[in-house]
Design a protein around this motif. Sequence first.
Motif, short mmCIF file in Angstrom:
data_model
loop_
_atom_site.label_atom_id
_atom_site.label_comp_id
_atom_site.label_asym_id
_atom_site.label_seq_id
_atom_site.Cartn_x
_atom_site.Cartn_y
_atom_site.Cartn_z
N ARG A 67 76.85 9.03 34.18
CA ARG A 67 77.16 7.45 34.12
C ARG A 67 78.89 7.87 34.54
O ARG A 67 79.48 8.23 33.47
CB ARG A 67 77.41 6.74 32.69
CG ARG A 67 77.17 4.85 32.95
CD ARG A 67 76.98 4.41 32.10
NE ARG A 67 78.02 2.82 32.10
CZ ARG A 67 79.57 2.04 31.96
NH1 ARG A 67 79.71 3.43 31.06
NH2 ARG A 67 79.76 0.79 31.84
N VAL A 107 73.94 6.36 36.57
CA VAL A 107 74.64 5.49 36.73
C VAL A 107 75.65 5.20 37.01
O VAL A 107 77.02 5.28 36.52
CB VAL A 107 74.31 4.70 34.67
CG1 VAL A 107 74.88 3.36 34.55
CG2 VAL A 107 72.64 4.93 34.18
N GLU A 113 75.04 -0.39 37.61
CA GLU A 113 75.25 -1.38 36.47
C GLU A 113 76.45 -2.08 37.13
O GLU A 113 77.54 -1.52 37.56
CB GLU A 113 75.49 -0.75 35.55
CG GLU A 113 75.45 -1.20 34.19
CD GLU A 113 76.49 -0.77 33.40
OE1 GLU A 113 75.86 -0.39 31.80
OE2 GLU A 113 76.69 0.73 33.56
N VAL A 122 70.91 -3.36 37.32
CA VAL A 122 71.26 -3.89 36.07
C VAL A 122 72.41 -4.25 35.34
O VAL A 122 73.56 -4.59 36.24
CB VAL A 122 71.51 -2.44 34.81
CG1 VAL A 122 71.64 -2.74 33.37
CG2 VAL A 122 69.52 -1.81 34.97
N ALA A 165 76.70 -4.78 30.37
CA ALA A 165 77.61 -3.38 30.25
C ALA A 165 78.14 -4.27 28.98
O ALA A 165 79.09 -4.18 29.26
CB ALA A 165 78.65 -3.52 31.04
N SER A 198 72.24 -3.76 30.08
CA SER A 198 72.96 -2.94 29.08
C SER A 198 74.45 -3.18 28.28
O SER A 198 74.30 -4.31 28.42
CB SER A 198 73.84 -2.20 30.18
OG SER A 198 74.41 -2.67 31.48
N HIS A 209 77.06 -2.20 24.85
CA HIS A 209 78.06 -1.03 24.65
C HIS A 209 77.96 -1.31 22.97
O HIS A 209 78.21 -1.71 22.24
CB HIS A 209 79.37 -0.53 24.99
CG HIS A 209 78.57 -0.25 26.25
ND1 HIS A 209 79.94 -0.63 27.19
CD2 HIS A 209 78.09 -0.13 27.24
CE1 HIS A 209 80.32 -0.14 29.05
NE2 HIS A 209 78.54 0.28 28.73
N ILE A 257 66.30 -1.94 27.82
CA ILE A 257 67.23 -2.19 27.61
C ILE A 257 68.43 -0.44 27.76
O ILE A 257 67.72 0.12 27.49
CB ILE A 257 67.44 -2.31 26.54
CG1 ILE A 257 67.40 -3.42 25.98
CG2 ILE A 257 69.08 -2.48 25.54
CD1 ILE A 257 66.81 -4.23 24.90
N TYR A 258 69.16 -0.90 28.53
CA TYR A 258 70.14 0.90 28.14
C TYR A 258 71.27 1.01 27.49
O TYR A 258 71.92 0.13 27.74
CB TYR A 258 70.15 0.35 29.83
CG TYR A 258 69.19 0.62 30.92
CD1 TYR A 258 69.08 1.84 31.83
CD2 TYR A 258 68.23 -0.14 31.53
CE1 TYR A 258 68.04 1.31 32.40
CE2 TYR A 258 67.63 -0.42 32.38
CZ TYR A 258 67.43 0.47 33.20
OH TYR A 258 65.98 0.73 33.85
N THR A 303 74.29 2.40 27.52
CA THR A 303 75.17 3.24 28.43
C THR A 303 75.99 3.44 27.22
O THR A 303 76.98 4.22 28.46
CB THR A 303 75.54 2.46 29.95
OG1 THR A 303 75.67 0.88 29.58
CG2 THR A 303 74.02 1.66 30.40
#
Length: 446
Positions: free
Chosen positions: A79, A115, A159, A200, A203, A229, A231, A269-270, A272
């Motif tokens: 990514r 990504v 993203e 996506v 983030a 996405s 974190h 769901i990512y 990232t």
Amino acid sequence: MTEPSRPDRPHSRWQLAALAVTIGLASASASAQNAQPLEQRFLFGVGTHQGLGGSVSGRGYVPAISVKQMKELGATSFRDDLPWSDFELPGRQLGFNPLLGRLDAQIKANIGPPVIILAFGHHLVPNSTPPTTDEARQRFVNYATVVAQTLAARRPIFELWNEYNLEARKNPDFSIDNYVALARVVQPVVKRAAPSSPFVVGALGDDPGWKWTDALLRTGLLEIADGISIHIYNHCMNPARRTAAEAIERLEAFHQRVAQATNNPAYPIYLTEAGWPNGEAKCSVNEQLAADNMAQMILWSSTAGPWLKGLWLYELKDSGTKPDALEHNFGIYHFDNSPKPAVCSIRDSWAFVRTSLKAERTRPVPGVVLVRSQDGSDVKAALWSDNPTKRFEVRLKGAESNAEVSHVCQQGAGLAPGAWTELSTTPLLVTAKGQAALDFEIRPAN
């Protein structure tokens, strides 16, 4: 610690748990037999910084070195940022150029689907940080369109922005309305230019109480997106909560919210970004605990189900050399590219599950996690303590002559039939050939 002659301790409600793990080929369902291996339905990657900083990285990122490191880890994705202001030069020249040469080289190395973060304002475009006007949004659309056209053959995941919700704490222009307005004009052009690339949103950075998340979910934006996405970090929590267990718990809570909002438990769901910084800052964790946490996250991911599309650990290497600077010390490798303990932990744990056809997680006793999986003709089990302050002992029951047993990175003694060995946050990996039944006993250590 191995104690072959130590007598069993007295039984209590859970102090001595006999656990039968029967996951042989004979018990596999037809669907499991025909399932895709994990590596074909799930991306394992790392965060890199080739797209930031121009032609020479102040963070020390060099494409050839990074590619070698990612191959050593077994990564199938990475990514990285593709900043608007570097992609669109003065005179509206759109495309890769020397400022983005490092990122271009890493993409062309074919690690796997990258990504690509479409983000950041442009210093020559008014109202672009973030785009808040029709003109600024259209200029962003132009940039996103050319990026998608240029990279379509690589089938990247696009993203939209990076931790937009964290910027909202400082700047009211980073509102949900502005984010949704941007997404709704960018999504159609990206999908036309790169129809095989997921678009996506989110983030999402840290979101206490899920307030931003819930507000975003109410907008209906996920109806046009291909995924969302997030974190997850916990390094500044109470030290007892700086664990993979807490990160997994929060990710599962996020999944439940998304599933309810979309009426789709498999909505993509990512994850990232997830990671733990080392060094000497107040919020740092030691290198071994960070390594154990990452191994646990990877092993757990094999059990998550079709909703989890990938995990990207942050980040590949340290971005600086100051031990008290938190952002300098998230690396899997040190700044000088020497390996931290996380390198072999990640490599071993991903190698252990990447070809699994079916996996599930249980808790045989409080505080112990067991991931059991099928891998062709192999029967596998991974066990660990999910709390750094709690240790256990485990032993194989019976004589499994074909069982191969080791700790991740070969830390600790091997496990012989009838012998007790320590079980800590460093996962224990057990593999047996054929229709084996792996039986364990687990008890708390002194």
